[in-house]
Design a protein around this motif. Structure first.
Motif, PDB file in Angstrom:
ATOM      1  N   UNK A 185       0.834  -1.206   0.000  1.00 25.65           N
ATOM      2  CA  UNK A 185       0.000   0.000   0.000  1.00 25.65           C
ATOM      3  C   UNK A 185       0.866   1.253   0.000  1.00 25.65           C
ATOM      4  N   UNK A 186       1.930   1.249   0.782  1.00 25.05           N
ATOM      5  CA  UNK A 186       2.830   2.401   0.826  1.00 25.05           C
ATOM      6  C   UNK A 186       3.517   2.580  -0.524  1.00 25.05           C
ATOM      7  N   UNK A 187       3.956   1.482  -1.114  1.00 23.60           N
ATOM      8  CA  UNK A 187       4.610   1.579  -2.429  1.00 23.60           C
ATOM      9  C   UNK A 187       3.648   2.084  -3.499  1.00 23.60           C
ATOM     10  N   UNK A 188       2.420   1.584  -3.483  1.00 21.54           N
ATOM     11  CA  UNK A 188       1.439   2.024  -4.476  1.00 21.54           C
ATOM     12  C   UNK A 188       1.121   3.506  -4.296  1.00 21.54           C
ATOM     13  N   UNK A 189       0.960   3.929  -3.063  1.00 21.06           N
ATOM     14  CA  UNK A 189       0.690   5.339  -2.791  1.00 21.06           C
ATOM     15  C   UNK A 189       1.865   6.199  -3.253  1.00 21.06           C
ATOM     16  N   UNK A 190       3.067   5.735  -3.021  1.00 18.49           N
ATOM     17  CA  UNK A 190       4.249   6.466  -3.465  1.00 18.49           C
ATOM     18  C   UNK A 190       4.264   6.608  -4.988  1.00 18.49           C
ATOM     19  N   UNK A 191       3.919   5.535  -5.702  1.00 16.68           N
ATOM     20  CA  UNK A 191       3.868   5.603  -7.172  1.00 16.68           C
ATOM     21  C   UNK A 191       2.811   6.607  -7.638  1.00 16.68           C
ATOM     22  N   UNK A 192       1.652   6.606  -6.982  1.00 18.74           N
ATOM     23  CA  UNK A 192       0.592   7.542  -7.367  1.00 18.74           C
ATOM     24  C   UNK A 192       1.005   8.987  -7.105  1.00 18.74           C
ATOM     25  N   UNK A 193       1.628   9.230  -5.975  1.00 18.64           N
ATOM     26  CA  UNK A 193       2.085  10.587  -5.657  1.00 18.64           C
ATOM     27  C   UNK A 193       3.114  11.033  -6.698  1.00 18.64           C
ATOM     28  N   UNK A 194       4.027  10.139  -7.051  1.00 20.58           N
ATOM     29  CA  UNK A 194       5.033  10.469  -8.059  1.00 20.58           C
ATOM     30  C   UNK A 194       4.366  10.822  -9.394  1.00 20.58           C
ATOM     31  N   UNK A 195       3.370  10.051  -9.772  1.00 24.33           N
ATOM     32  CA  UNK A 195       2.658  10.289 -11.027  1.00 24.33           C
ATOM     33  C   UNK A 195       1.945  11.649 -11.005  1.00 24.33           C
ATOM     34  N   UNK A 196       1.316  11.963  -9.890  1.00 25.92           N
ATOM     35  CA  UNK A 196       0.619  13.253  -9.769  1.00 25.92           C
ATOM     36  C   UNK A 196       1.626  14.398  -9.818  1.00 25.92           C
ATOM     37  N   UNK A 197       2.766  14.213  -9.171  1.00 24.62           N
ATOM     38  CA  UNK A 197       3.789  15.269  -9.211  1.00 24.62           C
ATOM     39  C   UNK A 197       4.266  15.511 -10.633  1.00 24.62           C
ATOM     40  N   UNK A 198       4.454  14.454 -11.410  1.00 20.35           N
ATOM     41  CA  UNK A 198       4.855  14.622 -12.808  1.00 20.35           C
ATOM     42  C   UNK A 198       3.783  15.386 -13.583  1.00 20.35           C
ATOM     43  N   UNK A 199       2.523  15.065 -13.331  1.00 21.70           N
ATOM     44  CA  UNK A 199       1.421  15.771 -13.991  1.00 21.70           C
ATOM     45  C   UNK A 199       1.403  17.240 -13.588  1.00 21.70           C
ATOM     46  N   UNK A 200       1.693  17.506 -12.328  1.00 21.99           N
ATOM     47  CA  UNK A 200       1.717  18.888 -11.842  1.00 21.99           C
ATOM     48  C   UNK A 200       2.815  19.690 -12.546  1.00 21.99           C
ATOM     49  N   UNK A 201       3.970  19.086 -12.737  1.00 23.61           N
ATOM     50  CA  UNK A 201       5.066  19.774 -13.430  1.00 23.61           C
ATOM     51  C   UNK A 201       4.659  20.073 -14.870  1.00 23.61           C
ATOM     52  N   UNK A 202       4.042  19.099 -15.516  1.00 22.66           N
ATOM     53  CA  UNK A 202       3.588  19.299 -16.894  1.00 22.66           C
ATOM     54  C   UNK A 202       2.538  20.408 -16.957  1.00 22.66           C
ATOM     55  N   UNK A 203       1.611  20.414 -16.023  1.00 18.50           N
ATOM     56  CA  UNK A 203       0.585  21.454 -15.983  1.00 18.50           C
ATOM     57  C   UNK A 203       1.211  22.830 -15.770  1.00 18.50           C
ATOM     58  N   UNK A 204       2.178  22.909 -14.875  1.00 13.86           N
ATOM     59  CA  UNK A 204       2.856  24.186 -14.626  1.00 13.86           C
ATOM     60  C   UNK A 204       3.544  24.677 -15.892  1.00 13.86           C
TER      61      UNK A 204
END
Length: 124
Positions: A31-50
């Motif tokens: 669960x921790x690993x999956x959450x970490x992957x999701x957070x990483x994915x959202x951060x990448x999307x945030x950079x792209x959006x910025x």
């Protein structure tokens, strides 16, 4: 008051407690690993959006400068810059959350190794 899981584990002896803790750690790790992957994915999307917001703001400024007719795009540029600021803020929050997840994952892995060594040393 004690949690029901803790009471179940405590009532079953030291070996059962260790096995229970090991099982709990095994349950938490994915669960921790999956959450970490999701957070990483959202951060990448945030950079792209910025980056898209920056590009759009630059383009609006260029259009505003090139217009022969006075067209006030400044409020839109300000809205974009405000949206960019919020994206950066969310990205910082996500970065902090990801770092906490990374530390938690490390702690879970360390505790798993420690408990496994204890179980093997105890002959369980």
């Amino acid at each position: 008051t004690r949690h029901p899981w803790a009471m179940m584990a405590a009532g079953s002896g030291p070996g059962a407690r260790e096995l229970f803790a090991e099982g709990l750690l095994q349950f938490l790790r994915p669960a921790v690993r999956q959450l970490d992957r999701h957070v990483h994915s959202v951060r990448e999307s945030q950079v792209e959006l910025r980056e898209h917001i920056d590009s759009l703001a630059t383009e609006l400024c260029r259009i505003n400068e090139d217009q022969k007719v006075a067209l006030d795009l400044d409020p839109y540029v300000k809205k974009l810059l405000n949206a960019r600021r919020r994206v950066v803020l969310v990205n910082n929050i996500l970065q902090n959350a990801q770092e906490r997840l990374r530390r938690l994952n490390h702690s879970v892995a360390k505790e798993t190794v420690r408990r496994r060594a204890m179980l093997e040393a105890g002959g369980y």
